[in-house]
Design a protein around this motif. Structure first.
Motif, PDB file in Angstrom:
ATOM      1  N   VAL A 142     -10.499-115.307  16.260  1.00  0.00           N
ATOM      2  CA  VAL A 142     -10.800-114.119  15.448  1.00  0.00           C
ATOM      3  C   VAL A 142     -12.325-114.001  15.283  1.00  0.00           C
ATOM      4  N   SER A 143     -12.873-112.848  15.669  1.00  0.00           N
ATOM      5  CA  SER A 143     -14.331-112.670  15.582  1.00  0.00           C
ATOM      6  C   SER A 143     -14.659-111.663  14.484  1.00  0.00           C
ATOM      7  N   HIS A 144     -15.940-111.630  14.112  1.00  0.00           N
ATOM      8  CA  HIS A 144     -16.348-110.631  13.096  1.00  0.00           C
ATOM      9  C   HIS A 144     -17.738-110.118  13.422  1.00  0.00           C
ATOM     10  N   LEU A 145     -17.947-108.826  13.165  1.00  0.00           N
ATOM     11  CA  LEU A 145     -19.225-108.198  13.503  1.00  0.00           C
ATOM     12  C   LEU A 145     -20.313-108.528  12.489  1.00  0.00           C
ATOM     13  N   LYS A 146     -19.961-108.476  11.198  1.00  0.00           N
ATOM     14  CA  LYS A 146     -20.966-108.776  10.175  1.00  0.00           C
ATOM     15  C   LYS A 146     -21.171-110.295  10.136  1.00  0.00           C
ATOM     16  N   PRO A 147     -22.425-110.746  10.212  1.00  0.00           N
ATOM     17  CA  PRO A 147     -22.630-112.201  10.286  1.00  0.00           C
ATOM     18  C   PRO A 147     -22.130-112.954   9.051  1.00  0.00           C
ATOM     19  N   ASN A 148     -22.217-112.316   7.869  1.00  0.00           N
ATOM     20  CA  ASN A 148     -21.898-113.083   6.658  1.00  0.00           C
ATOM     21  C   ASN A 148     -20.547-112.792   6.029  1.00  0.00           C
ATOM     22  N   SER A 149     -19.759-111.913   6.669  1.00  0.00           N
ATOM     23  CA  SER A 149     -18.430-111.707   6.080  1.00  0.00           C
ATOM     24  C   SER A 149     -17.401-111.322   7.135  1.00  0.00           C
ATOM     25  N   ILE A 150     -16.180-111.785   6.875  1.00  0.00           N
ATOM     26  CA  ILE A 150     -15.043-111.406   7.721  1.00  0.00           C
ATOM     27  C   ILE A 150     -14.246-110.416   6.891  1.00  0.00           C
ATOM     28  N   GLY A 151     -14.240-109.173   7.341  1.00  0.00           N
ATOM     29  CA  GLY A 151     -13.662-108.110   6.523  1.00  0.00           C
ATOM     30  C   GLY A 151     -12.175-107.914   6.761  1.00  0.00           C
ATOM     31  N   ILE A 152     -11.594-107.067   5.935  1.00  0.00           N
ATOM     32  CA  ILE A 152     -10.150-106.791   6.013  1.00  0.00           C
ATOM     33  C   ILE A 152      -9.786-106.186   7.375  1.00  0.00           C
ATOM     34  N   GLU A 153     -10.687-105.352   7.940  1.00  0.00           N
ATOM     35  CA  GLU A 153     -10.395-104.742   9.244  1.00  0.00           C
ATOM     36  C   GLU A 153     -10.308-105.796  10.350  1.00  0.00           C
ATOM     37  N   ASP A 154     -11.258-106.766  10.306  1.00  0.00           N
ATOM     38  CA  ASP A 154     -11.242-107.848  11.314  1.00  0.00           C
ATOM     39  C   ASP A 154      -9.890-108.564  11.298  1.00  0.00           C
ATOM     40  N   ILE A 155      -9.445-108.889  10.090  1.00  0.00           N
ATOM     41  CA  ILE A 155      -8.192-109.652   9.948  1.00  0.00           C
ATOM     42  C   ILE A 155      -6.989-108.779  10.317  1.00  0.00           C
TER      43      ILE A 155
END
Length: 329
Positions: free
Chosen positions: A81-94
């Motif tokens: 699972v990856s995330h665009l924002k470096p400091n947070s994994i958002g609800i959309e990512d999950i």
């Protein structure tokens, strides 16, 4: 068994996972908890490979089609699972990469495995969204949450996962690995081990840094010439250093090793146990100037500075307070 043997330490974690596989009692959700560089990612990958391996052993065979795909990170049923924002994994990512995806049955393997690195960065909304999947997962789902600091995960999440703690690895194991596998010279291996405090990734990073000697010199220069510098000059010096190549945490860890040496020398008057043996005169000089209590205050102040910086407290202020403590004691 090549790959699993490459994992230094963590025998308890490995045993737990291998037993779960052997007894067919794999949990649907795990938290791998341990600081950055402790080996969580490597073990998560090996565990995922084992679960998907066509030989169905206690560890991956590394030969079958499934293992080969997993080694190249293109196994369709092992999802990072990856995330665009470096400091947070958002609800959309999950939602997109995990919740929606987990409804689709595995393509080739018996499982669908999701590896969420830096899971502590999930927002509260992301964690709440994930909760339902963790509570009622499909039979084939396995979710691995890798957390550098699992205190920021919701209790509702942690209570439903099996938590495996990655403890510091023994110094002698790390030292022989650095010397035998990476051919790092003895003295450099020793400093790296002291600096890493049981963290293999950290030890490897510092031991193989091309500018290792320069970094040490720069850190020691601030410590040795500190008496002749104003506090703001010391702050500027470390700011410049940490903007160039290494992080401020690496310099602070070197400061820690140095002051532990000073404290050790003050107590024992012996050179043998010192990490920075070749700095004997500077260490002796500092040990004569500071009291036991003063040195303990300094060591505590370095730890406090690291904690403050991680909590995003102002850099200059944090460093000023630290160097004032070093100065006063």
């Amino acid at each position: 068994m090549q790959e699993v043997e490459k994992v230094l330490g963590h025998e308890e974690v490995i045993r737990h996972l291998q037993n779960a596989v052997a007894m067919d009692q794999v949990s649907h959700s795990y938290i791998f908890a341990g600081e950055k560089g402790s080996g969580k990612k490597l073990l998560a990958k090996l565990f995922a490979m084992t679960l998907q391996c066509e030989k169905h052993g206690k560890e991956p065979c590394l030969q079958c089609g499934s293992c080969k795909k997993a080694m190249n990170r293109n196994h369709p049923d092992i999802i990072y699972v990856s995330h665009l924002k470096p400091n947070s994994i958002g609800i959309e990512d999950i939602r997109e990469q995990l919740i929606a995806d987990v409804e689709i049955k595995p393509y080739t393997g018996p499982y669908k495995i999701y590896i969420v690195d830096e899971a502590e960065k999930m927002t509260i909304q992301a964690q709440n969204a994930l909760l339902k999947t963790i509570e009622e997962p499909p039979a084939y789902a396995v979710i691995l949450l890798l957390a550098n600091n699992n205190t920021s995960l919701l209790p509702t999440i942690t209570s439903r996962c099996v938590t495996l703690n990655f403890k510091p690895v023994r110094d002698d194991l790390i030292k022989s690995y650095l010397m035998e596998e990476l051919h790092v010279p003895d003295y450099q291996a020793e400093v790296s081990v002291a600096f890493a405090q049981g963290n293999v990734g950290k030890a490897k990073q510092i031991a193989t840094a091309e500018d290792f000697a320069d970094m040490m010199d720069a850190a020691l220069k601030i410590l040795k010439k500190g008496d002749g510098m104003e506090v703001y000059e010391m702050v500027d010096a470390i700011k410049t250093l940490s903007e160039e190549k290494h992080t401020v945490y690496e310099y602070l860890d070197l400061f820690l090793v140095w002051f532990r040496d000073v404290l050790m020398f003050k107590a024992t008057k012996e050179v043998d146990g010192l990490v920075f043996r070749q700095e004997y005169y500077a260490i002796k000089d500092r040990a004569d100037k500071s009291s036991y209590e003063g040195l303990e205050k300094i060591i505590q102040a370095i730890e406090t500075a690291k904690t403050r910086l991680q909590a995003n407290v102002n850099f200059d202020l944090t460093m000023e307070l630290l160097f004032l403590t070093i100065r006063e004691n």
